[in-house]
Scaffold this active site. Sequence first.
Site, short mmCIF file in Angstrom:
data_model
loop_
_atom_site.label_atom_id
_atom_site.label_comp_id
_atom_site.label_asym_id
_atom_site.label_seq_id
_atom_site.Cartn_x
_atom_site.Cartn_y
_atom_site.Cartn_z
N ASN A 159 12.85 3.16 -0.24
CA ASN A 159 12.19 2.10 0.52
C ASN A 159 12.85 0.76 0.21
O ASN A 159 13.81 0.71 -0.56
CB ASN A 159 10.68 2.08 0.21
CG ASN A 159 10.44 1.85 -1.27
OD1 ASN A 159 10.79 0.81 -1.80
ND2 ASN A 159 9.84 2.84 -1.94
N ASP A 168 0.11 9.81 -8.46
CA ASP A 168 -0.21 8.39 -8.34
C ASP A 168 -0.25 7.82 -9.76
O ASP A 168 -1.22 8.00 -10.50
CB ASP A 168 -1.55 8.18 -7.62
CG ASP A 168 -1.78 6.72 -7.28
OD1 ASP A 168 -1.42 5.85 -8.11
OD2 ASP A 168 -2.29 6.42 -6.19
O1 C5P Z 1 -2.26 2.23 -2.37
P1 C5P Z 1 -0.90 2.26 -3.01
O2 C5P Z 1 -0.66 3.58 -3.66
O3 C5P Z 1 0.19 1.83 -2.14
O4 C5P Z 1 -1.02 1.17 -4.18
C1 C5P Z 1 0.10 0.49 -4.70
C2 C5P Z 1 0.00 0.39 -6.19
O5 C5P Z 1 -0.07 1.70 -6.75
C3 C5P Z 1 1.22 -0.25 -6.82
O6 C5P Z 1 0.84 -0.91 -7.99
C4 C5P Z 1 2.12 0.94 -7.13
O7 C5P Z 1 3.01 0.67 -8.19
C5 C5P Z 1 1.11 1.99 -7.52
N1 C5P Z 1 1.50 3.38 -7.19
C6 C5P Z 1 1.78 4.28 -8.19
N2 C5P Z 1 2.08 5.57 -7.91
C7 C5P Z 1 2.11 5.99 -6.61
C8 C5P Z 1 1.83 5.10 -5.57
C9 C5P Z 1 1.54 3.79 -5.90
O8 C5P Z 1 1.77 3.89 -9.36
N3 C5P Z 1 2.40 7.26 -6.37
#
Ligand code: C5P
Length: 420
Positions: free
Chosen positions: A224, A323
């Site tokens: 990305n 996540d």
């Molecule tokens: O809702 P979303 O997942 O986009 O939220 C973004 C936040 O979650 C950011 O702080 C990002 O670093 C974290 N994130 C994460 N692991 C993921 C997706 C997002 O740590 N798989």
Amino acid sequence: MRPIELPQLPGLNQLRVVLGVCGGIAAYKSAELVRLLVKQGCTVQVVMTESATHFIAPLTFQALSGKAVHVSQWPAENGNQGNLDRGMPHIDISRHADFLLIAPCTANSMAKYAHGFADNLLDNLVLARNCPMAIAPAMNVEMWNNRATQRNISQLQTDGIHVFGPAAGEQACGEVGSGRMLEPFEVVLELARAVNPKPLAGKKILLTAGPTFEAIDPVRGITNRSSGKMGYALAQAAWLMGGEVTLVSGPTALPSPYGAHILQVQSAKQMHAAVFGQIEQNDLFIGVAAVADYGIKNPSVQKQKKQSDRAVGLHMEFELNPDILAEVGELASKRTRPLTVVGFAAETENLDEYASRKLESKKAQFIIGNLAQHALGADQTRLSIYSKRQPPERLDSMDKLSAAEAVLSFISKHTQTHTS
Ligand code: C5P
């Protein structure tokens, strides 16, 4: 190589620095150091030892600092002593200083400072100073490792003198090891850390930054547009504010934040493993990375070949990535040792609503929100800080390092009040 242009660092604008230059080959680096300090808004008064003048001419420093350089402790031997109060250079020069920085500092000068000798102008200034002081040692590896030098270094540290470096690497003498003077931009960063308050002193901070790269085959992948600039700025600011920083970074083109321990990863799974290998030791986690929500289920071991048949197309199976932030939030909610959890929300619309929701879904104490279309890859950003207890804190648009400092100050202030 890292570009030597630094953003404006906190605490350096209008700082009055006396820069002592001793006689070592690294003295040439101090010309660049003066240039960088002046660019940061410091006023720089250079004082050289007599032996330093054999390596670099006072005129070079005079041109870069805009001030006459002092060498001799006997006023008549200095070309210009006009700005001294009492005609007592051994006292007056450092009376006008906020900070006395010796770079390069030779083994000989270190030994003199450790024992209080005062047989040249710079030694006198060191002894008569009433401002904080740092040295950036520069010497041959054997001289650095010598027990006498090591004894002197620990004495200077005990006396409250900051020691910047030295670095390890190839030396002018051809030997390899510790004793190289830090690069000028590193000295400037160390100086900023030394003069600034350290609300994060004693705290361990773990951050993620940049994009992730999900491999399709050995040469292709899905990623990305995250540049990593915000996460790197936060890592740099956390170090400047006294923290011990580990940065888990996806692939970026950025120079490493100085002072941070950096772990390079590619995929979300690798980022997850690196974070959970470190998390237990930390007090603050900030997930800034734009982690791919999905990875490729079975990436091809060989490069995939183009199919000539249009009807066949290309099919890939995606699987949900871990996540990281939500898992850290979950861990923190169960852990006895406090762990502050901070996430980011880069949205293209409904920022307040989506960011506030993430406070719950990720079990984070703070979510930092920004609009993706403004923030991605940019040098400036406009952030809002969301927390459960108060309305969003709206920050002005500013460069990412300043925004990072503002975010960390806010977090440090508000976590102290939460826990006390
Ligand atoms: O809702 P979303 O997942 O986009 O939220 C973004 C936040 O979650 C950011 O702080 C990002 O670093 C974290 N994130 C994460 N692991 C993921 C997706 C997002 O740590 N798989």
